[in-house]
Design a protein around this motif. Structure first.
Motif, PDB file in Angstrom:
ATOM      1  N   GLN A 156      14.452 -11.804 -15.281  1.00  0.00           N
ATOM      2  CA  GLN A 156      13.570 -11.789 -14.535  1.00  0.00           C
ATOM      3  C   GLN A 156      12.882 -10.570 -13.666  1.00  0.00           C
ATOM      4  O   GLN A 156      13.750 -10.320 -13.012  1.00  0.00           O
ATOM      5  N   VAL A 157      11.829 -10.138 -14.002  1.00  0.00           N
ATOM      6  CA  VAL A 157      11.476  -8.944 -13.138  1.00  0.00           C
ATOM      7  C   VAL A 157      11.150  -9.418 -11.726  1.00  0.00           C
ATOM      8  O   VAL A 157      10.407 -10.889 -11.409  1.00  0.00           O
ATOM      9  N   GLN A 158      11.666  -8.612 -10.795  1.00  0.00           N
ATOM     10  CA  GLN A 158      11.529  -9.060  -9.261  1.00  0.00           C
ATOM     11  C   GLN A 158      11.124  -7.762  -8.457  1.00  0.00           C
ATOM     12  O   GLN A 158      11.432  -6.604  -8.930  1.00  0.00           O
ATOM     13  N   PHE A 159      10.272  -7.639  -7.527  1.00  0.00           N
ATOM     14  CA  PHE A 159       9.674  -6.759  -6.950  1.00  0.00           C
ATOM     15  C   PHE A 159      10.590  -6.527  -5.402  1.00  0.00           C
ATOM     16  O   PHE A 159      10.746  -7.388  -4.711  1.00  0.00           O
ATOM     17  N   VAL A 160      10.592  -5.237  -5.024  1.00  0.00           N
ATOM     18  CA  VAL A 160      10.725  -4.722  -3.786  1.00  0.00           C
ATOM     19  C   VAL A 160       9.724  -3.963  -3.219  1.00  0.00           C
ATOM     20  O   VAL A 160       9.304  -2.910  -3.654  1.00  0.00           O
ATOM     21  N   GLU A 161       9.083  -4.438  -2.106  1.00  0.00           N
ATOM     22  CA  GLU A 161       7.957  -3.890  -1.387  1.00  0.00           C
ATOM     23  C   GLU A 161       8.439  -2.881  -0.381  1.00  0.00           C
ATOM     24  O   GLU A 161       9.393  -3.205   0.468  1.00  0.00           O
ATOM     25  N   SER A 162       7.741  -1.941  -0.141  1.00  0.00           N
ATOM     26  CA  SER A 162       8.198  -1.204   1.157  1.00  0.00           C
ATOM     27  C   SER A 162       6.756  -0.160   1.818  1.00  0.00           C
ATOM     28  O   SER A 162       5.746  -0.337   0.877  1.00  0.00           O
ATOM     29  N   GLY A 163       7.002   0.418   2.810  1.00  0.00           N
ATOM     30  CA  GLY A 163       6.065   1.163   3.202  1.00  0.00           C
ATOM     31  C   GLY A 163       5.133   0.646   4.251  1.00  0.00           C
ATOM     32  O   GLY A 163       4.170   1.324   4.953  1.00  0.00           O
ATOM     33  N   GLY A 164       5.371  -0.401   4.723  1.00  0.00           N
ATOM     34  CA  GLY A 164       4.359  -1.099   5.937  1.00  0.00           C
ATOM     35  C   GLY A 164       4.654  -0.575   7.199  1.00  0.00           C
ATOM     36  O   GLY A 164       5.899   0.255   7.372  1.00  0.00           O
ATOM     37  N   GLY A 165       4.020  -1.050   8.183  1.00  0.00           N
ATOM     38  CA  GLY A 165       4.386  -0.535   9.613  1.00  0.00           C
ATOM     39  C   GLY A 165       3.038  -0.964  10.394  1.00  0.00           C
ATOM     40  O   GLY A 165       2.234  -1.676  10.062  1.00  0.00           O
ATOM     41  N   LEU A 166       3.324  -0.183  11.780  1.00  0.00           N
ATOM     42  CA  LEU A 166       2.339  -0.513  12.778  1.00  0.00           C
ATOM     43  C   LEU A 166       1.295   0.930  12.687  1.00  0.00           C
ATOM     44  O   LEU A 166       1.715   2.022  12.777  1.00  0.00           O
ATOM     45  N   VAL A 167       0.237   0.841  12.559  1.00  0.00           N
ATOM     46  CA  VAL A 167      -0.795   1.850  12.286  1.00  0.00           C
ATOM     47  C   VAL A 167      -2.267   1.303  13.360  1.00  0.00           C
ATOM     48  O   VAL A 167      -2.548   0.314  13.405  1.00  0.00           O
ATOM     49  N   GLN A 168      -2.746   2.234  13.952  1.00  0.00           N
ATOM     50  CA  GLN A 168      -3.975   2.201  14.633  1.00  0.00           C
ATOM     51  C   GLN A 168      -5.210   1.860  13.770  1.00  0.00           C
ATOM     52  O   GLN A 168      -5.353   2.312  12.575  1.00  0.00           O
ATOM     53  N   PRO A 169      -6.148   1.239  14.216  1.00  0.00           N
ATOM     54  CA  PRO A 169      -7.440   1.238  13.610  1.00  0.00           C
ATOM     55  C   PRO A 169      -7.879   2.519  12.908  1.00  0.00           C
ATOM     56  O   PRO A 169      -8.032   3.174  13.715  1.00  0.00           O
ATOM     57  N   GLY A 170      -8.237   2.431  11.750  1.00  0.00           N
ATOM     58  CA  GLY A 170      -8.896   3.530  11.141  1.00  0.00           C
ATOM     59  C   GLY A 170      -7.572   4.584  10.726  1.00  0.00           C
ATOM     60  O   GLY A 170      -8.156   5.551   9.775  1.00  0.00           O
ATOM     61  N   GLY A 171      -6.592   4.178  10.804  1.00  0.00           N
ATOM     62  CA  GLY A 171      -5.348   4.816  10.031  1.00  0.00           C
ATOM     63  C   GLY A 171      -5.229   4.353   8.736  1.00  0.00           C
ATOM     64  O   GLY A 171      -5.892   3.445   8.069  1.00  0.00           O
ATOM     65  N   SER A 172      -4.037   5.001   8.075  1.00  0.00           N
ATOM     66  CA  SER A 172      -3.759   4.933   6.658  1.00  0.00           C
ATOM     67  C   SER A 172      -2.191   4.647   6.421  1.00  0.00           C
ATOM     68  O   SER A 172      -1.314   4.871   7.343  1.00  0.00           O
TER      69      SER A 172
END
Length: 126
Positions: free
Chosen positions: A1-17
């Motif tokens: 069965q396919v399983q996902f691994v997510e990455s790339g999150g973090g803390l950012v200020q409003p207006g950021g990316s």
């Protein structure tokens, strides 16, 4: 069965990316719908954006239209979410999931999805 691994999150200020990535293991999802979903504390999980497997049409929740962009690779192994102009209300844990092809914006519906990973936390705060 396919399983996902997510990455790339973090803390950012409003207006950021931020750019989130999601890698599938255990198979490919050429014709499945794939998408990003989020859950904030005390709230239900909701659909953010998804790509239909049949026609590669991107679908967005109204709250993120014009700010977020979803993309997937041709092999069906990766899905990305570019998030611009982030707002405090975008704070949540973000997850990937997939489903058999659905019509219209049905891929935003969190019911019946599979492949949930551990998620990646996105916090938007000054």
């Amino acid at each position: 069965q396919v399983q996902f691994v997510e990455s790339g999150g973090g803390l950012v200020q409003p207006g950021g990316s931020l750019r989130l990535s999601c890698a599938a293991s255990g198979g490919t999802l050429d014709f499945h719908d794939m998408g990003w979903y989020r859950q904030a504390p005390g709230k239900e999980r909701e659909g953010v954006s998804c790509i239909r497997g049949i026609d590669r049409m991107a679908v967005y929740d109204d709250s993120v239209k014009g700010r977020f962009t979803i993309a997937r690779d041709s092999a069906g192994n990766m899905v990305y979410l570019q998030m611009n102009n982030l707002k405090p209300e975008d704070t949540a844990k973000y997850y990937c999931a997939y489903s058999h092809p659905r019509s219209n914006d049905g891929c935003l519906d969190v019911s019946g999805l599979a492949g949930w990973g551990q998620g990646t936390q996105v916090t938007v705060s000054s």
